[in-house]
Design a protein around this motif. Structure first.
Motif, mmCIF file in Angstrom:
data_model
loop_
_atom_site.group_PDB
_atom_site.id
_atom_site.type_symbol
_atom_site.label_atom_id
_atom_site.label_comp_id
_atom_site.label_asym_id
_atom_site.label_seq_id
_atom_site.Cartn_x
_atom_site.Cartn_y
_atom_site.Cartn_z
ATOM 1 N N GLU A 99 0.818 -1.221 0.000
ATOM 2 C CA GLU A 99 0.000 0.000 0.000
ATOM 3 C C GLU A 99 0.849 1.266 0.000
ATOM 4 N N SER A 100 1.933 1.247 0.761
ATOM 5 C CA SER A 100 2.815 2.415 0.835
ATOM 6 C C SER A 100 3.437 2.728 -0.527
ATOM 7 N N THR A 101 3.898 1.709 -1.193
ATOM 8 C CA THR A 101 4.491 1.887 -2.529
ATOM 9 C C THR A 101 3.441 2.386 -3.508
ATOM 10 N N TRP A 102 2.237 1.844 -3.421
ATOM 11 C CA TRP A 102 1.147 2.252 -4.315
ATOM 12 C C TRP A 102 0.847 3.745 -4.164
ATOM 13 N N ARG A 103 0.790 4.223 -2.900
ATOM 14 C CA ARG A 103 0.526 5.641 -2.669
ATOM 15 C C ARG A 103 1.634 6.519 -3.256
ATOM 16 N N LYS A 104 2.878 6.081 -3.106
ATOM 17 C CA LYS A 104 4.012 6.849 -3.636
ATOM 18 C C LYS A 104 3.992 6.887 -5.156
ATOM 19 N N ILE A 105 3.636 5.781 -5.775
ATOM 20 C CA ILE A 105 3.561 5.734 -7.248
ATOM 21 C C ILE A 105 2.439 6.641 -7.738
ATOM 22 N N LYS A 106 1.297 6.610 -7.051
ATOM 23 C CA LYS A 106 0.189 7.493 -7.430
ATOM 24 C C LYS A 106 0.603 8.956 -7.309
ATOM 25 N N LEU A 107 1.319 9.296 -6.225
ATOM 26 C CA LEU A 107 1.793 10.669 -6.028
ATOM 27 C C LEU A 107 2.758 11.067 -7.144
ATOM 28 N N LEU A 108 3.672 10.170 -7.490
ATOM 29 C CA LEU A 108 4.606 10.444 -8.587
ATOM 30 C C LEU A 108 3.872 10.644 -9.905
ATOM 31 N N LYS A 109 2.863 9.835 -10.143
ATOM 32 C CA LYS A 109 2.089 9.959 -11.385
ATOM 33 C C LYS A 109 1.519 11.371 -11.503
ATOM 34 N N ASP A 110 0.984 11.879 -10.400
ATOM 35 C CA ASP A 110 0.431 13.240 -10.417
ATOM 36 C C ASP A 110 1.533 14.284 -10.601
ATOM 37 N N LYS A 111 2.626 14.143 -9.850
ATOM 38 C CA LYS A 111 3.714 15.123 -9.931
ATOM 39 C C LYS A 111 4.361 15.141 -11.306
ATOM 40 N N LEU A 112 4.495 13.969 -11.927
ATOM 41 C CA LEU A 112 5.119 13.882 -13.248
ATOM 42 C C LEU A 112 4.140 14.176 -14.369
ATOM 43 N N GLU A 113 2.865 14.342 -13.998
ATOM 44 C CA GLU A 113 1.804 14.525 -14.989
ATOM 45 C C GLU A 113 1.826 13.413 -16.021
ATOM 46 N N ALA A 114 2.068 12.200 -15.525
ATOM 47 C CA ALA A 114 2.119 11.027 -16.395
ATOM 48 C C ALA A 114 0.703 10.585 -16.751
ATOM 49 N N ARG A 115 0.572 10.017 -17.927
ATOM 50 C CA ARG A 115 -0.737 9.547 -18.384
ATOM 51 C C ARG A 115 -1.057 8.146 -17.866
ATOM 52 N N SER A 116 -0.002 7.398 -17.467
ATOM 53 C CA SER A 116 -0.222 6.029 -17.012
ATOM 54 C C SER A 116 0.856 5.641 -16.001
ATOM 55 N N TYR A 117 0.603 4.548 -15.310
ATOM 56 C CA TYR A 117 1.603 4.050 -14.366
ATOM 57 C C TYR A 117 2.805 3.478 -15.112
ATOM 58 N N ASP A 118 2.567 2.981 -16.301
ATOM 59 C CA ASP A 118 3.667 2.517 -17.138
ATOM 60 C C ASP A 118 4.626 3.663 -17.441
ATOM 61 N N GLU A 119 4.075 4.816 -17.735
ATOM 62 C CA GLU A 119 4.904 5.996 -18.007
ATOM 63 C C GLU A 119 5.715 6.392 -16.764
ATOM 64 N N VAL A 120 5.107 6.283 -15.589
ATOM 65 C CA VAL A 120 5.821 6.580 -14.341
ATOM 66 C C VAL A 120 7.004 5.631 -14.198
ATOM 67 N N LEU A 121 6.764 4.354 -14.397
ATOM 68 C CA LEU A 121 7.831 3.371 -14.263
ATOM 69 C C LEU A 121 8.928 3.590 -15.301
ATOM 70 N N GLN A 122 8.558 3.943 -16.519
ATOM 71 C CA GLN A 122 9.552 4.215 -17.554
ATOM 72 C C GLN A 122 10.434 5.398 -17.160
ATOM 73 N N LYS A 123 9.825 6.441 -16.602
ATOM 74 C CA LYS A 123 10.601 7.609 -16.171
ATOM 75 C C LYS A 123 11.514 7.259 -15.000
ATOM 76 N N LEU A 124 11.037 6.427 -14.082
ATOM 77 C CA LEU A 124 11.870 5.992 -12.964
ATOM 78 C C LEU A 124 13.068 5.177 -13.455
ATOM 79 N N ILE A 125 12.828 4.305 -14.409
ATOM 80 C CA ILE A 125 13.908 3.488 -14.975
ATOM 81 C C ILE A 125 14.919 4.368 -15.691
#
Length: 69
Positions: A8-34
């Motif tokens: 749950e903690s990781t999920w909340r952080k990923i959701k927060l990153l998605k908003d901050k990065l203005e990403a369209r998807s969680y895949d995009e968030v992960l790609q940016k992290l990589i």
């Protein structure tokens, strides 16, 4: 498409990153992290490359000769 499990903690952080990065998807968030991870690792390796002025000049000359041929 694959699914990954996160706590749950990781999920909340990923959701927060998605908003901050203005990403369209969680895949995009992960790609940016990589991509960021790769850049950080490259930066660490570059920091380890140390040479004196004479070595640097020789390398520049070699690269210029290669570029010209």
């Amino acid at each position: 498409m694959k699914t990954i499990a996160v706590d749950e903690s990781t999920w909340r952080k990923i959701k927060l990153l998605k908003d901050k990065l203005e990403a369209r998807s969680y895949d995009e968030v992960l790609q940016k992290l990589i991509e960021t991870w790769h850049l950080v690792e490259l930066d660490k390796k570059v920091d380890n490359v140390i040479m004196d002025d004479e070595e640097a000049e020789m390398l520049i000359n070699l690269l210029e000769k290669k570029k010209g041929s």
